[in-house]
Design a protein around this motif. Structure first.
Motif, PDB file in Angstrom:
ATOM      1  N   LYS A 173      -7.611  -5.152   2.211  1.00 51.91           N
ATOM      2  CA  LYS A 173      -8.792  -4.286   2.253  1.00 51.91           C
ATOM      3  C   LYS A 173      -9.151  -3.943   3.699  1.00 51.91           C
ATOM      4  N   ALA A 174      -9.033  -4.947   4.594  1.00 51.56           N
ATOM      5  CA  ALA A 174      -9.405  -4.743   5.994  1.00 51.56           C
ATOM      6  C   ALA A 174      -8.469  -3.765   6.708  1.00 51.56           C
ATOM      7  N   ILE A 175      -7.204  -3.725   6.288  1.00 51.40           N
ATOM      8  CA  ILE A 175      -6.223  -2.875   6.972  1.00 51.40           C
ATOM      9  C   ILE A 175      -5.846  -1.655   6.145  1.00 51.40           C
ATOM     10  N   ALA A 176      -6.610  -1.367   5.099  1.00 52.16           N
ATOM     11  CA  ALA A 176      -6.259  -0.260   4.206  1.00 52.16           C
ATOM     12  C   ALA A 176      -6.178   1.068   4.942  1.00 52.16           C
ATOM     13  N   GLY A 177      -6.962   1.210   5.981  1.00 55.45           N
ATOM     14  CA  GLY A 177      -6.940   2.447   6.757  1.00 55.45           C
ATOM     15  C   GLY A 177      -5.928   2.447   7.876  1.00 55.45           C
ATOM     16  N   GLY A 178      -5.080   1.409   7.913  1.00 53.74           N
ATOM     17  CA  GLY A 178      -4.094   1.293   8.974  1.00 53.74           C
ATOM     18  C   GLY A 178      -4.674   0.605  10.201  1.00 53.74           C
ATOM     19  N   ILE A 179      -3.839   0.360  11.182  1.00 54.78           N
ATOM     20  CA  ILE A 179      -4.284  -0.238  12.431  1.00 54.78           C
ATOM     21  C   ILE A 179      -3.785   0.620  13.596  1.00 54.78           C
ATOM     22  N   GLU A 180      -4.575   0.653  14.660  1.00 58.85           N
ATOM     23  CA  GLU A 180      -4.218   1.461  15.812  1.00 58.85           C
ATOM     24  C   GLU A 180      -3.660   0.579  16.914  1.00 58.85           C
ATOM     25  N   ILE A 181      -2.524   0.963  17.429  1.00 55.88           N
ATOM     26  CA  ILE A 181      -1.862   0.209  18.490  1.00 55.88           C
ATOM     27  C   ILE A 181      -1.419   1.187  19.574  1.00 55.88           C
ATOM     28  N   LYS A 202       7.132  -1.947  16.642  1.00 57.38           N
ATOM     29  CA  LYS A 202       8.387  -1.795  15.895  1.00 57.38           C
ATOM     30  C   LYS A 202       9.568  -2.427  16.626  1.00 57.38           C
ATOM     31  N   SER A 203       9.332  -2.928  17.816  1.00 56.19           N
ATOM     32  CA  SER A 203      10.385  -3.597  18.588  1.00 56.19           C
ATOM     33  C   SER A 203      10.288  -5.100  18.387  1.00 56.19           C
ATOM     34  N   LYS A 204      11.347  -5.703  17.889  1.00 62.30           N
ATOM     35  CA  LYS A 204      11.334  -7.157  17.650  1.00 62.30           C
ATOM     36  C   LYS A 204      11.142  -7.914  18.962  1.00 62.30           C
ATOM     37  N   ASP A 205      11.779  -7.437  20.023  1.00 62.25           N
ATOM     38  CA  ASP A 205      11.637  -8.101  21.327  1.00 62.25           C
ATOM     39  C   ASP A 205      10.198  -8.012  21.827  1.00 62.25           C
ATOM     40  N   PHE A 246       0.843  -1.183   0.000  1.00 60.78           N
ATOM     41  CA  PHE A 246       0.000   0.000   0.000  1.00 60.78           C
ATOM     42  C   PHE A 246       0.885   1.243   0.000  1.00 60.78           C
ATOM     43  N   MET A 247       0.358   2.315  -0.599  1.00 60.98           N
ATOM     44  CA  MET A 247       1.025   3.600  -0.463  1.00 60.98           C
ATOM     45  C   MET A 247       0.941   4.004   1.010  1.00 60.98           C
ATOM     46  N   ARG A 248       2.005   4.587   1.491  1.00 58.52           N
ATOM     47  CA  ARG A 248       2.009   5.017   2.892  1.00 58.52           C
ATOM     48  C   ARG A 248       1.219   6.315   3.033  1.00 58.52           C
ATOM     49  N   PRO A 249       0.128   6.299   3.793  1.00 58.95           N
ATOM     50  CA  PRO A 249      -0.667   7.509   3.930  1.00 58.95           C
ATOM     51  C   PRO A 249       0.072   8.582   4.715  1.00 58.95           C
ATOM     52  N   ALA A 250      -0.339   9.825   4.475  1.00 59.56           N
ATOM     53  CA  ALA A 250       0.365  10.953   5.093  1.00 59.56           C
ATOM     54  C   ALA A 250       0.247  10.948   6.601  1.00 59.56           C
ATOM     55  N   TRP A 251      -0.882  10.389   7.113  1.00 57.00           N
ATOM     56  CA  TRP A 251      -1.086  10.450   8.552  1.00 57.00           C
ATOM     57  C   TRP A 251      -0.235   9.450   9.326  1.00 57.00           C
ATOM     58  N   ALA A 264       2.786   7.905  10.922  1.00 57.70           N
ATOM     59  CA  ALA A 264       4.153   8.216  11.333  1.00 57.70           C
ATOM     60  C   ALA A 264       5.071   7.032  11.116  1.00 57.70           C
ATOM     61  N   ASP A 265       4.505   5.824  11.124  1.00 61.17           N
ATOM     62  CA  ASP A 265       5.308   4.620  10.957  1.00 61.17           C
ATOM     63  C   ASP A 265       4.555   3.622  10.098  1.00 61.17           C
ATOM     64  N   THR A 266       5.305   2.764   9.440  1.00 59.44           N
ATOM     65  CA  THR A 266       4.739   1.675   8.661  1.00 59.44           C
ATOM     66  C   THR A 266       5.259   0.354   9.207  1.00 59.44           C
ATOM     67  N   LEU A 267       4.351  -0.571   9.445  1.00 57.73           N
ATOM     68  CA  LEU A 267       4.736  -1.919   9.842  1.00 57.73           C
ATOM     69  C   LEU A 267       4.860  -2.774   8.592  1.00 57.73           C
ATOM     70  N   LYS A 268       5.965  -3.479   8.480  1.00 50.54           N
ATOM     71  CA  LYS A 268       6.189  -4.360   7.337  1.00 50.54           C
ATOM     72  C   LYS A 268       6.045  -5.812   7.787  1.00 50.54           C
ATOM     73  N   VAL A 269       5.142  -6.522   7.136  1.00 59.28           N
ATOM     74  CA  VAL A 269       4.877  -7.925   7.479  1.00 59.28           C
ATOM     75  C   VAL A 269       5.209  -8.786   6.272  1.00 59.28           C
ATOM     76  N   GLY A 270       6.134  -9.710   6.442  1.00 58.24           N
ATOM     77  CA  GLY A 270       6.455 -10.648   5.374  1.00 58.24           C
ATOM     78  C   GLY A 270       5.480 -11.821   5.385  1.00 58.24           C
ATOM     79  N   PHE A 271       5.173 -12.326   4.207  1.00 55.55           N
ATOM     80  CA  PHE A 271       4.292 -13.491   4.092  1.00 55.55           C
ATOM     81  C   PHE A 271       4.844 -14.411   3.016  1.00 55.55           C
ATOM     82  N   ILE A 272       5.157 -15.645   3.410  1.00 61.92           N
ATOM     83  CA  ILE A 272       5.754 -16.622   2.491  1.00 61.92           C
ATOM     84  C   ILE A 272       4.890 -17.867   2.441  1.00 61.92           C
ATOM     85  N   SER A 273       4.588 -18.324   1.222  1.00 65.22           N
ATOM     86  CA  SER A 273       3.784 -19.535   1.037  1.00 65.22           C
ATOM     87  C   SER A 273       4.137 -20.177  -0.300  1.00 65.22           C
ATOM     88  N   PRO A 274       3.769 -21.446  -0.496  1.00 64.12           N
ATOM     89  CA  PRO A 274       4.021 -22.113  -1.781  1.00 64.12           C
ATOM     90  C   PRO A 274       2.835 -21.919  -2.728  1.00 64.12           C
TER      91      PRO A 274
END
Length: 430
Positions: free
Chosen positions: A65-73, A354-357, A27-32, A34-44
């Motif tokens: 589609k469900a997360i197009a508006g971002g998620i609040e954490i 954003k913290s791996k731990d 997705f394009m990163r919306p202006a609002w 401040a951060d983008t979460l990157k999730v990898g997905f691997i399948s055959p």
């Protein structure tokens, strides 16, 4: 043609998605944000294991589609970028893709699904790099012990977590299923020389024997075997009335066609197939030999749960896929969506996504309900594992007037009594 969602996924969108399986779709990163979460997905999604990834394009569109508006954490909004990759059913490629997502794409979390050939090399790469990783759809013993964990010892894994069925669930389901039809309790097993087969042979066979079943095991066979005459001859000689096997689809097709040529199919009453036998395409490829093949479902559209990320039920997910693709629903729809349900719930519950731990800690305490049922890492059976159901099923001829050749019915529910049983197990007849 649109799906059940307003402004839903068009056929063209689905084809674009499935046709670009190896490309990152973002997705394009919306202006609002401040951060983008990157999730990898691997399948055959291509190769011999492609049945497991056939519906992933549709599920990815549903999730995006469900997360197009971002998620609040924790009061902060994040854009989400899902970077998906196709292993082409190659374990080496799976590991390479994982390293690329980790080192070059900067993912915050990895999601990986379907079979040890896909999951284990990706999990190993994440464990080595310190990347939180969640997986599903393979026996957990093949994931846990197959990657070096030792019985009775503390878990060696900090970053990788797996949910779903294990040998105990297969054992309960198979005994429940096989007791529905009177047999001589002689089981001819075909367990391959791979992570699945070796885990099942070591753990399932002894449990079946304790329950009074005689296990006739001709020994591990190699993937790609083209002649199963010796195994078939042994099964005929021993008079087995149940067949149980964990093959990849091409191997089972070869074995069962040869079994039919040599008359074994007329002597068995239950043909219980795992790994293969999960999807309509592999059953249809068998022609008349596919009728009344028994299987097991880690998800079925009749599961009584909803997706936490997309807010939809099993029937709506299945119907939406059929409308868009023109193909029959498969159990992988719910399995893949459940992975996103659980993964995003872990991100939402992390003190800092954003913290791996923090994400790894959130995974270790995750207790949630997905479209596939409960995922709970707080209660064992070992650290890093949440067991899940596997429900007895059967492929029967579809009723007259159906769009499809087969109907996939639920025949028992010992590992999740909340799942409704819809049909009676029928004896196999080739």
């Amino acid at each position: 043609m649109t799906n059940i969602f307003t402004g839903g996924v068009t056929r063209r969108q689905l084809m674009v998605t499935t046709g670009a399986a190896a490309a990152a779709m973002t997705f394009m990163r919306p202006a609002w944000a401040a951060d983008t979460l990157k999730v990898g997905f691997i399948s055959p999604r291509t190769g011999p294991l492609a049945g497991f990834g056939e519906t992933d394009g549709y599920v990815l569109e549903v999730v995006r589609k469900a997360i197009a508006g971002g998620i609040e954490i924790a009061g902060k909004k994040y854009a989400v970028e899902i970077v998906d990759q196709d292993t082409q059913s190659d374990p080496s490629r799976a590991g390479q893709l994982a390293k690329d997502l980790i080192n070059n794409k900067g993912i915050d979390m990895m999601l990986v699904i379907s079979t040890p050939e896909t999951i284990n090399p990706v999990s190993d790469a994440c464990e080595a790099a310190g990347i939180p990783c969640l997986s599903t759809v393979m026996p957990w013993q093949a994931w846990y012990f197959g990657r070096g964990a030792k019985p009775g010892e503390p878990s060696p894994f900090k970053w990788t977590y797996h949910f779903g069925f294990g040998v105990e669930e297969f054992h309960k389901t198979y005994v429940s299923q096989w007791n529905l039809i009177q047999t001589n309790k002689k089981v001819g097993v075909m367990y391959p020389n791979d992570a699945d087969g070796n885990a099942i042979r070591a753990n399932l066979a002894p449990l079946l024997q304790k329950d009074g079943f005689t296990v006739v095991d001709p020994g591990a066979y190699e993937t790609g075997t083209t002649d199963f005459s010796s195994q078939i001859a042994l099964f005929k000689r021993e008079g087995v009335e149940i067949i149980n096997t964990f093959p990849i689809p091409p191997d089972f097709a070869t074995f069962w066609r040869q079994a039919a040529q040599q008359g074994l199919h007329r002597k068995v009453k239950i043909v219980q197939v795992a790994k293969t036998g999960l999807f309509p395409s592999t059953i249809e490829a068998l022609g008349p030999l596919g009728v009344n093949i028994a299987s097991a479902a880690y998800w079925h559209k009749d599961f009584p749960y909803k997706s936490s990320i997309a807010g939809i039920s099993g029937p709506k997910l299945a119907d939406g896929y059929e409308k868009v693709s023109g193909k029959q629903w498969t159990q992988q729809l719910g399995a893949t969506l459940s992975l996103f349900d659980a993964g995003f719930e872990a991100l939402k519950k992390a003190s800092d996504p954003k913290s791996k731990d923090a994400v790894a800690k959130s995974l270790s305490t995750l207790d949630t309900v997905t479209i596939g049922g409960k995922v709970d890492f707080t209660s064992g059976p070992v650290s890093n594992v949440s067991p899940g159901p596997i429900i007895g099923t059967q492929w029967v001829k579809a009723p007259e007037g159906s769009r499809f050749k087969f109907d996939y019915v639920l025949t028992e529910n010992v590992t999740d009594p909340n799942v409704p049983v819809r049909a009676k197990l029928l004896p196999y007849s080739g």
